[in-house]
Design an enzyme around this catalytic site. Sequence first.
Site, PDB file in Angstrom:
ATOM      1  N   HIS A 143       0.834  -1.194   0.000  1.00 52.08           N
ATOM      2  CA  HIS A 143       0.000   0.000   0.000  1.00 52.08           C
ATOM      3  C   HIS A 143       0.872   1.249   0.000  1.00 52.08           C
ATOM      4  CE1 HIS A 143      -3.743  -2.181   0.607  1.00 52.08           C
ATOM      5  NE2 HIS A 143      -3.107  -2.911   1.494  1.00 52.08           N
ATOM      6  N   TYR A 189      -9.543   6.900   6.950  1.00 55.22           N
ATOM      7  CA  TYR A 189      -9.728   7.584   8.219  1.00 55.22           C
ATOM      8  C   TYR A 189     -10.871   8.574   8.023  1.00 55.22           C
ATOM      9  CZ  TYR A 189      -5.101   5.766   9.400  1.00 55.22           C
ATOM     10  OH  TYR A 189      -4.025   4.943   9.644  1.00 55.22           O
ATOM     11  N   PRO A 220      -3.422   2.835  18.488  1.00 60.26           N
ATOM     12  CA  PRO A 220      -3.420   2.268  17.129  1.00 60.26           C
ATOM     13  C   PRO A 220      -3.315   3.313  16.024  1.00 60.26           C
ATOM     14  CG  PRO A 220      -5.258   1.418  18.437  1.00 60.26           C
ATOM     15  CD  PRO A 220      -4.684   2.560  19.198  1.00 60.26           C
ATOM     16  N   LYS A 228       1.745   1.943  14.679  1.00 58.26           N
ATOM     17  CA  LYS A 228       3.167   1.931  15.019  1.00 58.26           C
ATOM     18  C   LYS A 228       3.581   0.828  15.999  1.00 58.26           C
ATOM     19  CE  LYS A 228       4.166   5.552  12.567  1.00 58.26           C
ATOM     20  NZ  LYS A 228       4.990   5.425  11.356  1.00 58.26           N
ATOM     21  N   TYR A 278       4.159   8.612   8.584  1.00 54.70           N
ATOM     22  CA  TYR A 278       3.168   7.538   8.548  1.00 54.70           C
ATOM     23  C   TYR A 278       3.762   6.225   8.042  1.00 54.70           C
ATOM     24  CZ  TYR A 278      -1.329   5.294   7.420  1.00 54.70           C
ATOM     25  OH  TYR A 278      -2.406   4.451   7.349  1.00 54.70           O
TER      26      TYR A 278
END
Length: 402
Positions: free
Chosen positions: A74, A203, A295, A299, A397
């Site tokens: 991804h 998100y 979450p 990480k 990220y």
Amino acid sequence: MHKRTTVGIVGAGPAGLALGTMLLKAGVDCVVLERQSRSYVEQRTRAGLIEHRTVGILERAGLADGLRAHGKRHVGCEFRYGGRRFSVPYGALTGNAAHYAYPQQLLVRDMIAEFLARGGELHFETEVTGIAGVAEERPRLVVEQNGTRSELECDIVAGCDGSHGPTRRALPAGAVREHVRQYPYRWLTVLADAPPSTAEAIYAVHEDGFAGHMLRTAEVSRFYLQCAPGETPDDWPDDRIWQELRHRLEIEEDWRLTEGPITEKRLLEMRTYVTAPMRFGNVHLLGDAAHVITPAGGKGMNLAIGDAHELAQGVIDWRQRGDRRRLDAFSDTRLRQIWRCQKFSDWLLHLINRPPGAGELAGDPAVTDSFARQMQAAQLDELRTDEAMAHWFAGSYVGAAL
């Protein structure tokens, strides 16, 4: 079981198994002790997002074949707000760095197989009840196995046994300090036998609370729903979960949520902590034994494997060249990385969750903090339109910049 080893590893999760495999590859002997059965460990569902830096660590250790063959690569994630969506192409923004979606239980199976194939000593259903001589040069793990008590003498103890494991409990009072933050957010975490409805993790920032659609496999998806104080999983029957996910993920485009049987639902309190230092003498803490992170950003497992890599390199330098500098700097080195990840996770958590207002904290979820909502909107707009902000997010990220 051997009576002595260079590194005694408590816990056969990602950190413990990665550490053990790296040590064996370098010719350093170790023993891994795990309280649960092999079948339990290999079926335990946890994380599933493996970041760019971690993929490199696993490749060098010979542990990436499964995720390369079966994981899904991804390079972007999606934010939804006010019925609209935008993507952050973090792969393109970081020179082709990528995540792999590969469930933790599958990675653990790969790790167990590789560790045993290398001749590693791994004992399941073996409980470490304490550490004798915790302050001595060679601490001893106190072990209960098949009703028999024994001790394993170690040059180094690696506690990969979680936040409630025996390694932390064995440290003397005052040896370490915990930095703790309790957030006013609670998520219902859902695992469903439902193919992904998206090519990128979603998100969704919604006035009724955050909703997340995370990717696991071609047949399984992970979902998150922010819930109100006092709610329990029993307050969330399957029909309500799917109704609320459809509502919060809805956009002004033709998009449909794929549904399926829900196989797991748990309530997650947003709490984080960091233990400093991450060692006492020759006892080292890794993964959840040393730090827990929310979450947001995925990480947790990545930090644990990073701990394993740093400790392994320190032990290898010491055993092969007599150089203890990296080993002795383990805690300081890792804490710099951990705090930067905590900062990113904290920022993302506040960005995506419905901010609690004074009314909600008093038990009235209808009252929100309008100022905080406008701040969220401004930050999302900045992430969408500002190139520097997008680059910072992308590197943080995917694990290319932290």
